[in-house]
Design an enzyme around this catalytic site. Structure first.
Site, mmCIF file in Angstrom:
data_model
loop_
_atom_site.group_PDB
_atom_site.id
_atom_site.type_symbol
_atom_site.label_atom_id
_atom_site.label_comp_id
_atom_site.label_asym_id
_atom_site.label_seq_id
_atom_site.Cartn_x
_atom_site.Cartn_y
_atom_site.Cartn_z
ATOM 1 N N HIS A 371 0.714 -1.069 0.041
ATOM 2 C CA HIS A 371 -0.061 0.106 0.121
ATOM 3 C C HIS A 371 0.778 1.137 0.057
ATOM 4 O O HIS A 371 0.196 2.420 -0.063
ATOM 5 C CB HIS A 371 -0.994 -0.073 1.066
ATOM 6 C CG HIS A 371 -2.202 -0.854 1.048
ATOM 7 N ND1 HIS A 371 -3.293 -0.404 0.310
ATOM 8 C CD2 HIS A 371 -2.253 -2.011 1.351
ATOM 9 C CE1 HIS A 371 -4.046 -1.293 0.322
ATOM 10 N NE2 HIS A 371 -3.693 -2.496 0.899
ATOM 11 N N LYS A 564 -8.892 13.936 4.228
ATOM 12 C CA LYS A 564 -8.072 12.848 4.340
ATOM 13 C C LYS A 564 -7.339 12.785 5.439
ATOM 14 O O LYS A 564 -7.181 13.966 6.232
ATOM 15 C CB LYS A 564 -7.187 12.739 2.942
ATOM 16 C CG LYS A 564 -6.362 14.104 2.689
ATOM 17 C CD LYS A 564 -5.703 13.971 1.351
ATOM 18 C CE LYS A 564 -6.424 13.983 0.052
ATOM 19 N NZ LYS A 564 -6.482 12.953 -0.644
ATOM 20 N N ARG A 565 -6.514 11.724 5.759
ATOM 21 C CA ARG A 565 -5.618 11.836 6.852
ATOM 22 C C ARG A 565 -4.617 12.849 6.964
ATOM 23 O O ARG A 565 -4.176 13.248 5.568
ATOM 24 C CB ARG A 565 -4.734 10.590 7.198
ATOM 25 C CG ARG A 565 -5.637 9.298 7.479
ATOM 26 C CD ARG A 565 -6.011 9.669 9.043
ATOM 27 N NE ARG A 565 -5.219 9.956 10.083
ATOM 28 C CZ ARG A 565 -4.863 8.933 10.854
ATOM 29 N NH1 ARG A 565 -5.397 7.760 11.019
ATOM 30 N NH2 ARG A 565 -3.713 8.980 11.558
ATOM 31 N N LYS A 570 0.683 14.417 1.751
ATOM 32 C CA LYS A 570 -0.564 14.763 1.100
ATOM 33 C C LYS A 570 -0.685 16.202 0.887
ATOM 34 O O LYS A 570 -1.589 16.648 0.137
ATOM 35 C CB LYS A 570 -1.610 14.203 1.936
ATOM 36 C CG LYS A 570 -1.878 12.644 1.935
ATOM 37 C CD LYS A 570 -3.015 12.261 2.855
ATOM 38 C CE LYS A 570 -3.169 10.882 3.007
ATOM 39 N NZ LYS A 570 -3.849 10.109 1.827
ATOM 40 N N THR A 672 -8.277 6.648 -2.462
ATOM 41 C CA THR A 672 -9.631 6.313 -2.956
ATOM 42 C C THR A 672 -10.372 7.303 -2.722
ATOM 43 O O THR A 672 -11.822 7.470 -3.246
ATOM 44 C CB THR A 672 -10.085 5.099 -2.137
ATOM 45 O OG1 THR A 672 -9.681 5.324 -0.748
ATOM 46 C CG2 THR A 672 -9.243 3.939 -2.485
ATOM 47 N N LYS A 676 -14.314 8.748 -4.758
ATOM 48 C CA LYS A 676 -15.618 8.884 -4.165
ATOM 49 C C LYS A 676 -16.273 10.289 -4.882
ATOM 50 O O LYS A 676 -17.228 10.507 -5.318
ATOM 51 C CB LYS A 676 -15.414 9.046 -2.645
ATOM 52 C CG LYS A 676 -15.206 7.609 -2.158
ATOM 53 C CD LYS A 676 -14.766 7.744 -0.803
ATOM 54 C CE LYS A 676 -13.988 7.076 0.014
ATOM 55 N NZ LYS A 676 -13.259 7.108 1.061
HETATM 56 C C1 PLP Z 1 -11.815 7.352 1.552
HETATM 57 C C2 PLP Z 1 -11.549 7.718 2.813
HETATM 58 C C3 PLP Z 1 -10.318 7.766 3.192
HETATM 59 C C4 PLP Z 1 -9.124 7.624 2.088
HETATM 60 O O1 PLP Z 1 -9.102 8.934 1.490
HETATM 61 P P1 PLP Z 1 -7.667 9.418 0.493
HETATM 62 O O2 PLP Z 1 -8.104 10.749 0.383
HETATM 63 O O3 PLP Z 1 -7.513 8.337 -0.391
HETATM 64 O O4 PLP Z 1 -6.652 9.305 1.510
HETATM 65 C C5 PLP Z 1 -9.604 8.060 4.422
HETATM 66 N N1 PLP Z 1 -10.608 8.044 5.433
HETATM 67 C C6 PLP Z 1 -12.069 8.118 5.198
HETATM 68 C C7 PLP Z 1 -12.899 8.257 6.278
HETATM 69 C C8 PLP Z 1 -12.619 7.817 3.904
HETATM 70 O O5 PLP Z 1 -13.774 7.640 3.647
#
Ligand code: PLP
Length: 826
Positions: A371, A564-565, A570, A672, A676
């Site tokens: 990952h 995101k985190r 990032k 991911t 979304k």
């Molecule tokens: C989809 C999702 C992530 C992943 O987000 P990235 O932008 O791909 O880092 C992290 N936390 C939550 C709660 C999510 O729904």
């Protein structure tokens, strides 16, 4: 030992409960009044619990029948091993999948409740950190929908991902006691309890046949008790199982202590066993090498493999050499990779096999997903810790390594340097186990999670292994489930889409292509409907932001979101620099081509990650200054949304206009969140990184705001990177840096952002934020121009949704199955 020998489940089909409104209402009433003992007018959480139990009852026939269908001898199955499952809420998901929306709405009428109200009563099952854990949850959803015989194995954490709140701009962590009111979905199955050994020592002997054997003696055993969660497929009567292990003490006492009269001390010792499944480690993409974490990893691997072997035996299989023909274990990152050694141990020490036969099985049923390329995320465990905790698995790893290095030596005679690089044991002051190497050596398949990521793995980190075993390496681009992220999260957009192209897209996402003709500018009515849906979703998000942050978002402004985190790679910092740049433009009256924006940033920082926490403080400080400056006058709003989680993303993605995917190229394995957003008609501003590249290819460059260095350019520049050079030649960047340095955002807390300025201006900034500043600001300027062309923007938005078909986890699971698992739908 409480596990009993259980016979193969009976194969008589369980009949479904009657599911009309009347029957459903009766069930609901029985739970609310006769089971929970709560009358009308009780707090809504009890009606939620009654509804969840009722729904579980309605899942049960499909669940049991699926379980039995999976448990036939000779049927191949897959197990998904993951330390994380970031599930979120289950209620609306099951209602959607069962098609019980109308029925439950009508039944709830008599309780004076709505589905939406009650859904709010359910705590998120937050058993994961971020993308990796959410991926596991989306995979489970798609496997059920595709009727693939896949079982998830994870840990039943008492405390999930911490809850975040903000005080004086700083992140504060609160424990997530998500099980306080019980978990109405889960079924405890003590009959499948396993024993997981720790500590002790190994003994070697020859058995009656004169064969060398090992036994692991004087262990401190911990019980693993399974809790099953139902994973329903979309309207297909399939319910798969996510089995979560909870640790418990054995009923044995330390007799010495007991006999010495220390009864309470002897009982207290039991506490330690229960600690294993107490809490999720809150680090995303970094490891901190804690002993309890290693215990969790072995606990999961051992219990799950014992359980899979038990299922194999009880299903009536006999010839163990066929085990790999019928079982495959997918390891979600290296976290469960000790499973390689554990399966060997079980086959050698419990099943009495010989090494070669055991290795033939193990190396043909393990598969590993990588990952991340970030070095701080690569798991290494000190050999000394292993020796103390897991002496028998360690011996097995030594043997695996010795045999593996012999293979390397045969292929590259005399290449000592290569053997040193490839050894599972890293030599040095502290000898360490390289878990990724163990995973590769023990697996028949190794995959990355987006095309670029898999290529970088082959060319970089895993190069030596690709030379040896090119056939093992493959790519599986991530996805997300459209059931949760469109049908559930965005019902109004879903209804609009279905009114045009039917609802087949929910389980066959590429059908969204049929929307493409509707993106044409001449479809003014459809465009207006599309915009109305987005606007209503923006109102919903604005209400959340108002409630959580006290900031007013104007739904007619551009909603610019990064959730995101919080991690330096990032580059939330790049986003903040752009916000400061916009603020500076307002202050200097440079408003040519201006578009009003609402910038939302959200995400959790690992509690020990000082820089990430300081970035949160910076966002909040900038927000406070911008939002309270009368000259800004609503042109720009900034908010930090606390406690970002699955449930908040369900509100955010449908309401966002612009999705920020701005990692340093080559650092985000896939992402991911980007998918979304795309599904929900959001346009991406992003770097050429991870799955952004595939999104860009799917939707076309004209419908994506691309900026920044590419991965190869980042690495070429790295040794010569001079951030001050960018400041010197870019007056707008200089103004931003000067404003930050002047203390304008921290008037009462001097110096708190020095650490941020220092890394931004350091030639060793690994994320090279300033190198992309100009390109990012220019791309944002293109965004503002595009936003002001309402029809053109709507067209881009429709085309993003229409082109998102590839990013369904249904497609991802079909690929895993085609190339790795090779299961047939039941
Ligand atoms: C989809 C999702 C992530 C992943 O987000 P990235 O932008 O791909 O880092 C992290 N936390 C939550 C709660 C999510 O729904």
């Amino acid at each position: 030992m409480s596990a009993e020998k259980t016979a193969a489940p009976c194969s008589v089909a369980l009949k479904p409960l009657p599911s009309g409104v009347e029957a459903f209402t009766r069930d609901l009433e029985r739970y609310q009044f006769y089971h929970l003992g709560r009358l009308l007018g009780s707090p809504p959480v009890y009606t939620y619990q009654a509804l969840a139990r009722t729904l579980r009852d309605h899942l049960m026939s499909d669940w049991m029948n699926t379980y039995v269908a999976r448990d036939q001898p000779g049927k191949r199955r897959a197990y998904y091993l993951s330390l994380e499952f970031l599930i979120g809420r289950a209620l609306s998901n099951h209602v959607l999948n069962l098609g019980l929306d109308e029925v439950s709405r009508e039944a709830l009428h008599g309780f004076g409740q709505t589905l939406e109200n009650l859904a709010e009563e359910e705590p998120d099952a937050g058993l994961g950190n971020g993308g990796l854990g959410r991926l596991a949850a989306c995979f489970m959803d798609s496997c059920a929908t595709l009727n693939l015989p896949v079982m998830g194995y994870g840990i039943h954490y008492e405390y999930g991902m911490f809850r975040q709140h903000i005080e004086n701009g700083y992140q504060i962590e609160d424990p997530d006691n998500w099980l306080r009111d019980g978990n109405p979905w889960e079924v405890e199955r003590p009959e499948y309890t396993c024993r997981v050994p720790f500590g002790g020592h190994t003994e070697h002997y020859h058995d009656k046949a004169g064969i060398h054997r090992a036994r692991w003696a004087d262990t401190n055993d911990v019980l693993a008790i399974p809790y099953d969660m139902p994973i329903s497929g979309y309207r297909n009567h399939v319910v798969n199982t996510l089995r979560l292990w909870k640790s418990a003490a054995t009923d044995e006492f330390d007799l010495n202590e007991f006999n010495a009269g220390s009864y309470t001390e002897a009982v207290q010792e039991k506490n330690h066993a229960e600690h294993i499944s107490m809490v999720l480690y809150p680090n995303d993409t970094s490891e901190n090498g804690k002993e309890l974490r290693l215990r969790q990893q072995y606990f999961l691997a051992s219990a799950s493999l014992q359980d899979a072997l038990r299922q194999w035996h009880t299903a009536g299989n006999s010839d163990l050499t066929k085990f790999a023909e019928h079982n495959v274990f997918q390891m979600n990152d290296t976290h469960p990779s000790i499973a390689v050694a554990e399966l060997m141990r079980l086959l050698l020490d419990q099943e009495g096999m010989q090494w070669d036969a055991a290795w033939a099985i193990t190396s043909h049923c393990m598969a590993y997903t990588n990952h991340t390329l970030l070095p701080e995320a690569l798991e290494r465990w000190p050999v000394a810790l292993f020796q103390r905790l897991l002496p028998r698995p360690l011996e097995i790893i030594y043997e695996i390594n010795a045999r593996f290095l012999r293979e390397v030596a045969v292929k590259w005679p005399g290449d000592i340097e290569r053997r040193r690089r490839m050894s599972i044991i890293e030599e040095g002051d502290v000898r360490q186990l390289r878990m990724a190497w163990l995973a590769i050596v023990g697996s028949f398949s190794v995959n990355g999670v987006a095309a670029l990521h898999s290529r970088l793995l082959r060319e970089g980190l895993f190069r030596d292994f690709v030379d040896l075993w090119p056939h093992k390496f493959n790519n599986k681009t991530n996805g997300v489930t459209p059931r949760r992220w469109m049908a559930h999260a965005n019902p109004s957009m879903s209804a609009l889409i279905s009114s045009k192209i039917g609802d087949g897209w929910v389980a066959d996402l590429p059908q969204l292509e049929k929307l493409k003709p509707l993106a044409d500018l001449k479809n003014t009515a459809f465009h207006a409907d599309w915009r109305a849906v987005k606007r209503a979703n923006k109102m919903r998000l604005a209400a959340l932001v108002k409630a959580e942050c006290g900031v007013e978002f104007n739904p007619d402004a551009l909603f610019d979101v990064q959730v995101k985190r919080i991690h330096e790679y990032k580059r939330q910092l790049l986003n903040v620099l752009h916000v400061i740049h916009l603020y500076n433009r307002i202050n200097r009256g440079r408003l040519d081509g201006w578009a009003d924006r609402c910038v939302l940033i959200g995400g959790k920082a690992a509690p020990g990650y000082v820089m990430a926490k300081r970035i949160i403080k910076l966002v909040n400080s900038v927000a406070e200054v911008v939002n309270s400056d009368p000259d800004v006058d609503g042109r720009l709003k900034v908010a930090f949304l606390p406690n970002y989680r699955v449930t908040s993303m369900e509100i955010i993605a449908p309401a966002t206009d612009l999705s920020e995917q701005i990692s340093t190229a080559g650092k985000e394995a896939s992402g991911t969140g980007n998918m979304k957003f795309m599904m929900n008609g959001t346009i991406t501003i992003g770097t050429y990184d991870g799955a952004n590249i595939e999104i860009l290819e799917a939707v076309g460059e004209e419908n994506f705001f691309l900026f920044g260095l590419h991965a190869d350019e980042v690495e070429t520049l790295r040794p010569h990177y001079q951030p001050m050079a960018y400041v010197d030649k870019d007056p707008e960047l200089r103004e931003v840096i000067d404003l930050l340095r002047s203390g304008h955002f921290n008037l009462c807390e001097s110096g708190i952002f020095d650490m941020i300025l220092d890394t931004l201006l350091s030639p060793h900034d690994p994320w090279m934020v300033l190198a992309d500043f100009r390109s990012y600001v220019d791309a944002q300027e293109r965004v503002s121009q595009a936003w002001q062309d309402e029809a053109g923007w709507t067209r881009m938005s429709i085309l993003n949704t229409a082109s998102s078909g590839f990013f369904s986890t249904d497609r991802t699971m079909v690929e895993y199955n085609r190339d790795i698992w090779k299961l047939s739908p039941s």
